[in-house]
Design a protein around this motif. Structure first.
Motif, PDB file in Angstrom:
ATOM      1  N   LEU A   1      -3.094  -1.864 -25.296  1.00 29.72           N
ATOM      2  CA  LEU A   1      -2.414  -1.869 -24.120  1.00 29.72           C
ATOM      3  C   LEU A   1      -3.052  -1.585 -22.931  1.00 29.72           C
ATOM      4  O   LEU A   1      -4.181   0.133 -22.490  1.00 29.72           O
ATOM      5  N   LEU A   2      -3.823  -2.218 -21.585  1.00 27.87           N
ATOM      6  CA  LEU A   2      -4.733  -1.917 -20.879  1.00 27.87           C
ATOM      7  C   LEU A   2      -4.220  -1.140 -19.835  1.00 27.87           C
ATOM      8  O   LEU A   2      -3.217  -1.278 -19.026  1.00 27.87           O
ATOM      9  N   ALA A   3      -4.519   0.106 -19.606  1.00 32.69           N
ATOM     10  CA  ALA A   3      -4.239   0.880 -17.993  1.00 32.69           C
ATOM     11  C   ALA A   3      -5.244   0.312 -17.305  1.00 32.69           C
ATOM     12  O   ALA A   3      -6.123   0.239 -16.801  1.00 32.69           O
ATOM     13  N   VAL A   4      -4.313  -0.960 -16.391  1.00 28.59           N
ATOM     14  CA  VAL A   4      -4.910  -0.964 -14.836  1.00 28.59           C
ATOM     15  C   VAL A   4      -4.414  -0.121 -13.768  1.00 28.59           C
ATOM     16  O   VAL A   4      -3.157  -0.330 -13.464  1.00 28.59           O
ATOM     17  N   SER A   5      -5.436  -0.237 -12.663  1.00 35.12           N
ATOM     18  CA  SER A   5      -5.078   0.827 -11.741  1.00 35.12           C
ATOM     19  C   SER A   5      -5.002  -0.450 -10.613  1.00 35.12           C
ATOM     20  O   SER A   5      -4.711  -0.763  -9.747  1.00 35.12           O
TER      21      SER A   5
ATOM     22  N   SER B   1     -10.381  -1.429 -14.335  1.00 29.88           N
ATOM     23  CA  SER B   1     -10.046  -1.170 -14.991  1.00 29.88           C
ATOM     24  C   SER B   1      -9.503  -2.780 -14.913  1.00 29.88           C
ATOM     25  O   SER B   1      -8.913  -3.723 -15.403  1.00 29.88           O
ATOM     26  N   VAL B   2      -9.884  -3.509 -13.936  1.00 37.96           N
ATOM     27  CA  VAL B   2     -10.005  -5.105 -13.660  1.00 37.96           C
ATOM     28  C   VAL B   2     -10.944  -6.164 -14.110  1.00 37.96           C
ATOM     29  O   VAL B   2     -10.552  -7.021 -15.232  1.00 37.96           O
ATOM     30  N   VAL B   3     -11.752  -5.421 -13.997  1.00 33.44           N
ATOM     31  CA  VAL B   3     -12.951  -6.158 -14.984  1.00 33.44           C
ATOM     32  C   VAL B   3     -12.749  -5.610 -16.689  1.00 33.44           C
ATOM     33  O   VAL B   3     -12.983  -6.695 -17.197  1.00 33.44           O
TER      34      VAL B   3
END
Length: 445
Positions: free
Chosen positions: A26-30, A35-37
């Motif tokens: 699970l990727l924590a993306v702001s 986080s996008v990279v």
């Protein structure tokens, strides 16, 4: 080179054993560049992933913009998406914490709940090399000891940080080369927060003087991790020879501690487990040269000099209650254990000699009885003594340690002490040739 980032990314995950390629992460993306990279790298490397986004509703339209951006990105990457909105200000009011603490607690709690509920093996955050260096520098400034100098760890339970190998500039270059869009968080620009101050003021100054500062410090952090392992092994040996437990009391032999080297470091590590601050460590060490009875209270414990020992006991968290004992009650539970009470005929049996059992002349005892901890000013007539004696003096004569003194209970009848529980009855209620009835009270552990 930016184009080699995917290869280095996969190699770092394998080298650090962060997760198995077959597992879901699970990727924590702001929505920010880091986080996008990270999300793009997971997609490019072929790992199984989902995206999680927290909207803290702290920046008005900007927060909504970030959420919409992440929704579009997840759709473009064809990755599962999990989004939550938090009333962060309400959480701050309810729990009386800062905005930063509130956001962190809300974020990680929700991420863990989502991970467990949706079948992900790990949560990945986009912390990179500079983040780890910032953390180590801040910990160094705060004085957290050697444990704070290892920076951000690549793996902790269900949390992984797969970008720690990469510098920030490399992530930005990768985004530019691949035309990857992202959003900027305006709160990252201000130096209001400590981390931003280190990011915008401290590290750039260091890099002006030492262009390779971030990489060099990151390499040092890696060596510190290995040094910490050796350090912890040595500490474990010292703890084994210096810390002994009896019930809820820990004991440290004064003589052994005095001969320990390096004393300051070992003492700090030994006593901080018991709420001792670095400033209080010197106060604790002064107990090594003090008389018995001196003590230092930490945030959670009391450390007392008692002859050849330092005794460490938890601080009392509440006032001890009074226990009222009515006629006919046979089992009493209290803070010092439990009492078993029975009334019987005197008979011909010998009077018990064990201090845990009290035989009282029933004719001289009036119910209800009061069970409580002793206090300054208490006195009684110890069995065999014609004159009264203060309880405090009696306990000193018994050579009790301060923690044991604080846990002594007394039994009252008609506003007079009839028994120091587990120690001595009052002479005025002793068994005599004229005694017919006996109240037998036994202290059970």
């Amino acid at each position: 080179m930016p184009q080699h980032l995917v290869i280095d990314f996969a190699a770092y995950i394998s080298r650090q054993h962060l997760f198995d390629p077959a597992q879901k992460v699970l990727l924590a993306v702001s929505g920010g560049v880091d986080s996008v990279v990270m999300a793009r790298l997971f997609k490019e490397a072929g790992y199984h992933a989902g995206i999680a986004h927290c909207n803290f509703q702290l920046r008005g339209e900007e927060s909504e913009r970030d959420e919409a951006f992440v929704r579009n990105m997840a759709a473009a990457l064809e990755l599962p998406l999990h989004v939550v909105k938090f009333d962060t200000h309400a959480y701050v009011e309810e729990h009386r914490v800062t905005i930063q603490v509130a956001a962190r607690e809300l974020r990680y709690r929700w991420l863990e709940e989502t991970r467990a509920a949706s079948g992900y093996a790990f949560i990945a955050t986009a912390h990179h090399m500079q983040d780890s260096v910032e953390t180590a520098l801040m910990n160094f400034a705060k004085g957290t000891g050697i444990a704070g100098l290892h920076g951000i760890l690549p793996k902790q339970e269900h949390l992984v940080r797969p970008l720690l190998f990469a510098e920030k500039d490399r992530l930005v270059a990768y985004a530019a080369m691949n035309n990857i869009s992202f959003v900027e968080d305006s709160s990252n620009i201000t130096d209001k927060y400590t981390r931003n101050y280190f990011r915008h003021q401290v590290i750039p100054r260091l890099q002006e003087a030492f262009p390779g500062a971030v990489k060099n410090m990151a390499a040092t952090i890696e060596r510190m991790k290995e040094a910490e392992s050796l350090y912890q092994e040595a500490l474990a040996r010292h703890r084994k020879r210096l810390l002994f437990q009896q019930g809820n009391t820990w004991m440290v032999p004064v003589g052994k501690l005095q001969k320990t080297a390096p004393l300051q470091t070992i003492a700090w590590e030994l006593f901080r487990t018991f709420g001792c601050t670095s400033a209080q460590t010197q106060q604790v060490l002064s107990l090594l040269e003090s008389e018995s009875g001196r003590f230092v209270d930490t945030g959670s414990h009391r450390i007392v000099r008692n002859r050849q020992w330092l005794l460490i006991t938890p601080l009392a968290t509440e006032v001890s209650p009074l226990v009222v004992i009515e006629p006919g009650q046979q089992h009493i539970h209290f803070g010092g254990g439990q009492l078993q009470i029975r009334e019987q005929e005197r008979g011909n049996a010998g009077i018990p000699a064990a201090p845990e059992t009290a035989w009282l002349d029933a004719a001289r005892v009036r119910f209800p009885l009061i069970l409580r901890k002793w206090k300054q000013g208490d006195y009684f007539y110890p069995l065999g003594m014609p004159k009264k004696k203060k309880v405090s003096r009696f306990l000193i004569d018994q050579k009790l340690s301060l923690p044991r003194k604080e846990n002594v209970w007394v039994l009252e009848s008609d506003k007079r002490i009839v028994w120091l529980v587990g120690m001595r009855i009052d002479d005025r209620v002793k068994i005599t040739p004229g005694t017919r009835g006996v109240i037998s009270i036994t202290l059970l552990g």
